[in-house]
Every structure is written in structure tokens, then in C-alpha cells.
Enzyme design. Structure first.
Site, mmCIF file in Angstrom:
data_model
loop_
_atom_site.group_PDB
_atom_site.id
_atom_site.type_symbol
_atom_site.label_atom_id
_atom_site.label_comp_id
_atom_site.label_asym_id
_atom_site.label_seq_id
_atom_site.Cartn_x
_atom_site.Cartn_y
_atom_site.Cartn_z
ATOM 1 N N ASP A 1 0.766 -1.386 0.097
ATOM 2 C CA ASP A 1 -0.096 0.091 -0.257
ATOM 3 C C ASP A 1 0.816 1.273 0.129
ATOM 4 O OD1 ASP A 1 -2.248 1.454 -0.065
ATOM 5 O OD2 ASP A 1 -2.417 1.626 2.173
ATOM 6 N N HIS B 1 2.693 3.430 -9.052
ATOM 7 C CA HIS B 1 2.500 1.930 -9.237
ATOM 8 C C HIS B 1 3.621 1.529 -9.761
ATOM 9 C CE1 HIS B 1 -1.464 2.293 -7.456
ATOM 10 N NE2 HIS B 1 -2.097 2.789 -8.694
ATOM 11 N N LEU C 1 11.607 -20.268 -4.632
ATOM 12 C CA LEU C 1 10.412 -19.653 -3.929
ATOM 13 C C LEU C 1 9.044 -19.789 -4.772
ATOM 14 C CD1 LEU C 1 9.303 -17.047 -2.219
ATOM 15 C CD2 LEU C 1 10.044 -15.509 -4.026
HETATM 16 C C1 FPP Z 1 -1.632 0.315 -3.536
HETATM 17 O O1 FPP Z 1 -1.318 1.578 -3.535
HETATM 18 C C2 FPP Z 1 -1.313 -0.749 -4.347
HETATM 19 C C3 FPP Z 1 -2.072 -1.290 -5.461
HETATM 20 C C4 FPP Z 1 -3.381 -0.830 -5.731
HETATM 21 C C5 FPP Z 1 -1.792 -2.475 -5.879
HETATM 22 C C6 FPP Z 1 -0.272 -2.887 -5.774
HETATM 23 C C7 FPP Z 1 0.282 -2.693 -7.144
HETATM 24 C C8 FPP Z 1 1.751 -2.758 -7.512
HETATM 25 C C9 FPP Z 1 2.543 -2.746 -6.512
HETATM 26 C C10 FPP Z 1 2.059 -2.486 -8.885
HETATM 27 C C11 FPP Z 1 2.055 -3.436 -9.776
HETATM 28 C C12 FPP Z 1 2.140 -4.769 -9.348
HETATM 29 C C13 FPP Z 1 2.966 -5.783 -9.878
HETATM 30 C C14 FPP Z 1 2.874 -7.437 -9.365
HETATM 31 C C15 FPP Z 1 3.570 -5.715 -11.268
HETATM 32 P P1 FPP Z 1 -2.636 2.681 -3.469
HETATM 33 O O2 FPP Z 1 -2.717 3.331 -4.762
HETATM 34 O O3 FPP Z 1 -3.696 2.034 -2.640
HETATM 35 O O4 FPP Z 1 -1.722 3.977 -2.727
HETATM 36 P P2 FPP Z 1 -2.417 5.005 -1.831
HETATM 37 O O5 FPP Z 1 -3.082 4.359 -0.498
HETATM 38 O O6 FPP Z 1 -1.260 5.562 -1.405
HETATM 39 O O7 FPP Z 1 -3.297 5.816 -2.813
#
Ligand code: FPP
Length: 236
Positions: free
Chosen positions: A16, A33, A127
Site C-alpha cells: 500500500d 504503481h 520461492l
Molecule cells: C496500493 O497503492 C497498491 C495497489 C493498488 C496494488 C499494488 C500494485 C503494485 C505494487 C504495482 C503492480 C504490481 C505488480 C505485481 C506488477 P495505492 O494506490 O492504494 O496507494 P495510496 O493508498 O497511497 O493511494
């Protein structure tokens, strides 16, 4: 890092803070992201090196479909690119890729890459990297209940025999042990519909670091913290 007696067999991570990371830098959310995808690479490396058996990453939740179309498209594009680019490295590291969630919800591009990457890494025995995609724990439990009911109706299961162990075999995670350690970044004290059944006895590690900043050292810290805890499973 010192050798630990107690390396968690299964680590699950709620990644997150990508959006906040981007906002702090005046960048579009998709850049957060993109940086988050790089942090995924670091987590895979650290878990491989520590000889963790299973790493489950919350990459896209059922609820994430409700984000603006452009952001969903960016996340799906990143996933597809990640799978395309990183498969050779997964191979080299002996990582076996798997996925949980309602995978058929995914657009054809990332879904095809996902199948390819799973197939290409099928024989690896290092893994196990499990991506939770279009995943929601309540949906998983509902799907599990439906599966149990089918087994009962088909005469393969006596309802009186149903217990937690048998029910576990009807979940998406039926092939994996429960997580020992659940990590969440960005300081939020929530589970957000992730592995609700499986984390019953998991140790929680919540860090204020935003996911794109979470590096190998942070993962080592979480594992050290875990190693120093006393897990009692309701006993004394
Ligand atoms: C949360 O950040 C994260 C996500 C919505 C999903 C996780 C995605 C990635 C790590 C990138 C792509 C993954 C792969 C496997 C290629 P948020 O947008 O909720 O952050 P915020 O709460 O600060 O807005």
C-alpha cells in the site's frame, strides 16, 4: 544480516502507498504503481535469498476495479509488462509463479501473460510467488462455500465431517500453507479483504514506509521482528 532460526515459511504482503508516494513527488499515480512494481522485484529477491517458501502479494483487489478506468488500465498494463519482462529473471531465480483470485476477470493481455509465466516457471522449486489478482477474501470464502455445497450434493462430502482443515481445501489457497507473517506498508491498520481465513494466526507487521520505498532491508527487518516473537496459537 544474522542467520535466523525462524524464517517465516509464508509471507503475505499488502502493498500500500503507491499513490501517496507519487503525490509526494507531484507525479501521476501510475508512476507510483510503476515504482511499486520495482519494489516487488526487491521483495522477490529478498525472499529468495532468505529461503522463504511462499510469498503472496496483494497486487489487485476485487475492490480495485472501482478505481478510475485510467488507473485500472495502467495497473493492468504494468502487470502485463512486469510478467513479460520478469519471467526470465523468475526462471533464473528458480521462482515458481502462481496466482489466486477471480483470474477470468482480467483483460486478455495480462491474463495471457500470466498463463505464460505460470507455465514457464511450473517446474521451478525455489520461492513460490503467488499474485493475488482480482482477489477478495469474502469472494474466496463464498466460492469455497459453493464448492463445499457441490461436494455435498454430489455425495463426496458428509456435512458432519466439515471442519477448518477440509474447508481450507476449498479455498483458492488450498495448495499453500497459511501465512506466518503479514506485512502491510503505509501505516494503515487494516486487512482490506485480504486472506481473511488464512491469516487467523499470522503475525502482523505494519510499517509506515510506502510500498515503493520498501526495500530488502525492510523485509529483513520484518523477518527479524517475526523471529523474535513468541507464537502461542491460543495456548500459553
Ligand atoms: C496500493 O497503492 C497498491 C495497489 C493498488 C496494488 C499494488 C500494485 C503494485 C505494487 C504495482 C503492480 C504490481 C505488480 C505485481 C506488477 P495505492 O494506490 O492504494 O496507494 P495510496 O493508498 O497511497 O493511494
Amino acid at each position: 544480516m544474522a542467520k535466523h532460526k525462524k524464517i517465516p515459511r509464508h509471507i503475505a504482503i499488502i502493498m500500500d502507498g503507491n499513490g501517496r508516494w507519487a503525490k509526494e513527488r507531484n507525479l501521476p499515480r501510475r508512476e507510483g504503481h510503476r515504482a511499486g512494481a520495482e519494489a516487488v522485484q526487491a521483495a522477490i529477491e529478498a525472499c529468495s535469498e532468505l529461503k522463504v517458501d511462499f510469498l503472496t502479494l496483494y497486487a489487485f483487489s476485487s475492490e480495485n476495479w472501482n478505481r478510475p478506468k485510467m488507473e485500472v488500465r495502467a495497473l493492468m498494463g504494468l502487470l502485463e509488462q512486469f510478467l513479460k519482462d520478469k519471467t526470465p529473471e523468475l526462471q533464473q531465480r528458480n521462482v515458481r509463479l502462481q496466482a489466486i483470485g477471480r483470474l477470468t476477470d482480467l483483460p486478455s493481455g495480462p491474463l495471457e501473460q500470466l498463463h505464460k509465466a505460470i507455465e514457464a516457471t511450473r517446474e521451478n522449486n525455489g520461492l513460490n510467488l503467488i499474485l493475488a489478482l482480482s482477489y477478495g477474501a469474502r469472494e474466496e470464502i463464498i466460492d469455497g462455500v459453493k464448492s463445499v455445497m457441490r461436494h455435498i450434493n454430489d455425495g463426496h462430502l458428509d456435512p458432519g465431517m466439515l471442519d477448518p482443515e477440509i474447508f481450507s481445501k476449498h479455498l483458492y489457497t488450498r495448495y499453500y500453507p497459511d501465512p506466518d507473517l503479514l506485512i502491510r506498508t503505509s501505516g494503515e491498520m487494516r486487512i482490506s479483504n485480504f486472506l481473511l481465513w488464512q491469516i487467523s494466526y499470522a503475525e502482523l507487521f505494519i510499517t509506515k514506509k510506502l510500498w515503493p520505498d520498501f526495500n530488502k532491508d525492510d523485509l529483513h527487518k520484518a523477518v527479524t521482528d517475526y523471529a523474535n516473537r513468541d507464537r502461542r496459537y491460543g495456548g500459553i
